[in-house]
Write an enzyme that holds these catalytic residues in place. Structure first.
Site, PDB file in Angstrom:
ATOM      1  CG  HIS A   1     -43.055 -60.312 -48.268  1.00  0.00           C
ATOM      2  ND1 HIS A   1     -42.569 -59.670 -47.145  1.00  0.00           N
ATOM      3  CD2 HIS A   1     -43.703 -61.411 -47.812  1.00  0.00           C
ATOM      4  CE1 HIS A   1     -42.902 -60.375 -46.070  1.00  0.00           C
ATOM      5  NE2 HIS A   1     -43.602 -61.440 -46.439  1.00  0.00           N
ATOM      6  CD  GLU A   2     -46.171 -63.695 -49.880  1.00  0.00           C
ATOM      7  OE1 GLU A   2     -45.701 -64.789 -49.512  1.00  0.00           O
ATOM      8  OE2 GLU A   2     -46.697 -62.892 -49.090  1.00  0.00           O
TER       9      GLU A   2
ATOM     10  CG  HIS B   1     -42.054 -65.727 -47.531  1.00  0.00           C
ATOM     11  ND1 HIS B   1     -41.321 -65.653 -46.372  1.00  0.00           N
ATOM     12  CD2 HIS B   1     -43.138 -64.933 -47.331  1.00  0.00           C
ATOM     13  CE1 HIS B   1     -41.942 -64.841 -45.515  1.00  0.00           C
ATOM     14  NE2 HIS B   1     -43.036 -64.388 -46.077  1.00  0.00           N
TER      15      HIS B   1
ATOM     16  CG  HIS C   1     -42.216 -62.608 -41.875  1.00  0.00           C
ATOM     17  ND1 HIS C   1     -43.271 -63.377 -41.465  1.00  0.00           N
ATOM     18  CD2 HIS C   1     -42.465 -62.284 -43.163  1.00  0.00           C
ATOM     19  CE1 HIS C   1     -44.132 -63.504 -42.470  1.00  0.00           C
ATOM     20  NE2 HIS C   1     -43.653 -62.852 -43.515  1.00  0.00           N
TER      21      HIS C   1
HETATM   22 ZN   LIG Z   1     -44.327 -62.961 -45.430  1.00  0.00          ZN
END
Ligand SMILES: [Zn+2]
Length: 521
Positions: free
Chosen positions: A241-242, A245, A251
């Site tokens: 997830h990071e 980003h 999101h």
């Molecule tokens: Zn996030």
């Protein structure tokens, strides 16, 4: 005496100024608190955001929090519809946590004390992103819209990494966090055309380090930018997830069209966190892909909860438990390939079927939706599983998956089944038993069984991992249904029955019901 009085008055005066803080619009402002972090931790946090004017960033976040979310409060009609949906959700009894430190990013970051100092709980923004995204909380609303446009039209494309994502591991990173980062990096590299290269001197690079909680900048900021995988972040979901980003993703629950997909149950959200549920102010480009509750960018449905209750209620109730997924969805992969223009690299090659697309690393092969495999996605995914023929007679499928140990494996072992009914029929699947070591957790993060019931097999199927899911009947939209059992902790046993039913039988969910609206850029 006079001197003492003077000093006292000075101190009182100083305190008043401090307490009043910034009051540009005349309202009382609180002074930003960095959770329960020690001074050293605050110093470390600020240093990790050295590409940002942190005081300006957190002041904007405070003003966003002070807004109290009145603007995202659902309408009376929305609320009534949501309450009706809540009534029909299954009342899961959640399993105890396996790891006290690890759960969704929001929970980890709330404990670590950084959630309120980051955009939506885990994103660092540089100064130009603060202007673009939080502009109205820095400068007032007048020129915010203009800046948002600029963010998409000029800043956004330049915020990509190009062919290579340079990174290095800071010695502070734990061995576990480093190992899981390598797994997540390999995943994104193999699934896209972006190369990941370890290099601590490249002009633009990401430093993986152990900070307070899990967070990252969004996209390539320029120079060295930090990505924190602190305590509670040494898991695949957090790392993947990071990194997403850092590659430029926001999101899922802040997509501009998210109101077609979820209702934010503001009654259950901590008042100071309601602002985290504002949509990303930019008209984000979702490449005409539907809102996927199984996205790695979707927060779990109790994120920022004040009372343990659900904070996001799906408009398509069968997907409620998909939120908070531990795996990167096919649409995530497909969108990242669009984002980095990987698909354009193959002008010829394999003819991919079942929703797959050409793999830019070998155009003669395809990247396939889960459940499918082979060079063109025409086969069942290899390994454990079977292709089954559904007839009008009920048949039973018993699945045993996983090893009987308490090792928390970073990625899932899967068993892939393709259940096929005659062309004009549908498939009925009934969950008869979920046994073994049951882990009833939001997002089914340890294990579960997924049924791809719509005709769009790119879309994350309906996931089940709780005892009270037993007895559920799913009727497909078409005549082929991928069923995927997944496990990464202890062992799981599932029993399902299946049979072919007439096409006149009502389907549980249709592809056209999947939430999506076109971007208005
Ligand atoms: Zn996030």
């Amino acid at each position: 005496m006079l001197l003492k009085l003077g000093v006292a008055l000075f101190i009182i005066g100083f305190c008043l100024v401090e307490a009043r803080g910034w009051q540009k619009d005349g309202k009382q402002r609180r002074k930003h608190k960095f959770g329960n972090m020690t001074d050293d931790q605050v110093k470390g946090f600020k240093n990790s955001l050295r590409k940002t004017n942190v005081d300006r960033f957190v002041a904007a976040l405070d003003r966003l929090a002070d807004k109290n979310g009145t603007d995202i409060e659902p309408s009376a009609n929305e609320k009534a519809a949501m309450k009706e949906r809540i009534k029909h959700l299954r009342k899961h009894v959640r399993s105890p946590k396996i790891h006290e430190d690890g759960d969704d990013m929001t929970e980890v970051n709330e404990k670590a004390g950084v959630a309120e100092s980051l955009y939506q709980g885990d994103m660092a923004l540089d100064d130009s992103q603060v202007d673009a995204i939080l502009g109205e909380f820095v400068d007032g609303p007048a020129d915010a819209r203009k800046k948002r446009q600029a963010f998409y039209n000029s800043r956004y494309p330049r915020n990509l990494w190009g062919n290579t994502f340079y990174y290095y591991f800071d010695p502070s990173l734990t061995d576990e966090a480093k190992a899981i980062s390598q797994v997540a990096i390999a995943f994104w590299q193999n699934s896209t055309c972006v190369n990941f290269e370890e290099n601590s001197t490249a002009p633009n690079r990401v430093r993986f380090f152990k900070g307070q909680g899990c967070y990252s900048y969004v996209g390539m900021i320029g120079g060295e930018q930090d990505l924190s995988l602190g305590s509670g972040c040494q898991y695949f979901r957090q790392a993947a997830h990071e990194i997403a980003h850092a590659l430029g993703f926001f999101h899922e629950q802040s997509r501009y069209d998210r109101d077609t997909a979820i209702t934010v149950n503001t009654e259950n959200v901590k008042p100071e966190s309601v602002g985290n549920y504002r949509e990303t102010e930019t008209r984000n480009n979702n490449y005409n892909m539907p809102y996927d509750y199984g996205s790695i960018m979707q927060y779990a449905d109790t994120s920022f909860t004040a009372n343990g209750g659900k904070t996001m209620i799906s408009k398509v109730p069968v997907y409620q438990d998909n939120m908070g997924s531990q795996s990167v969805s096919f649409y995530d992969i497909s969108m990242m390939n669009e984002h980095y223009q990987c698909k354009q690299k193959c002008t010829s090659g394999a003819t991919c079927v079942n929703g797959g697309f050409r793999n830019s690393r070998n155009c003669n092969t395809c990247i396939c939706p889960s459940g499918y495999g082979g060079a063109t996605c025409s086969d069942r995914a290899p390994g454990c599983g079977a292709t089954l023929t559904a007839t009008s007679a009920t048949q039973t499928l018993n699945i045993t998956i996983g090893v009987r140990t308490s090792v928390d494996y970073p990625t899932f072992e899967t068993c892939n089944y393709l259940i096929k009914a005659p062309a004009s029929n549908k498939v009925e699947v009934v969950l008869r038993a979920i046994a073994g070591n049951v882990q009833c957790r939001a997002g089914c993060i340890y294990k579960g069984i997924e049924v791809k019931a719509t005709n769009d097999h790119r879309y994350t199927g309906i996931r089940y991992c709780c005892s009270d899911d037993v007895g559920t009947t799913i009727v497909s939209e078409g005549n082929i249904v991928p069923v995927i059992a997944f496990n990464r902790y202890h062992q799981s046993n599932y029993t399902v029955t299946y049979r072919s039913v007439p096409s006149s039988t009502a389907s549980t969910i249709l592809a056209i019901q999947l939430p999506m609206s076109k971007p208005t850029l």
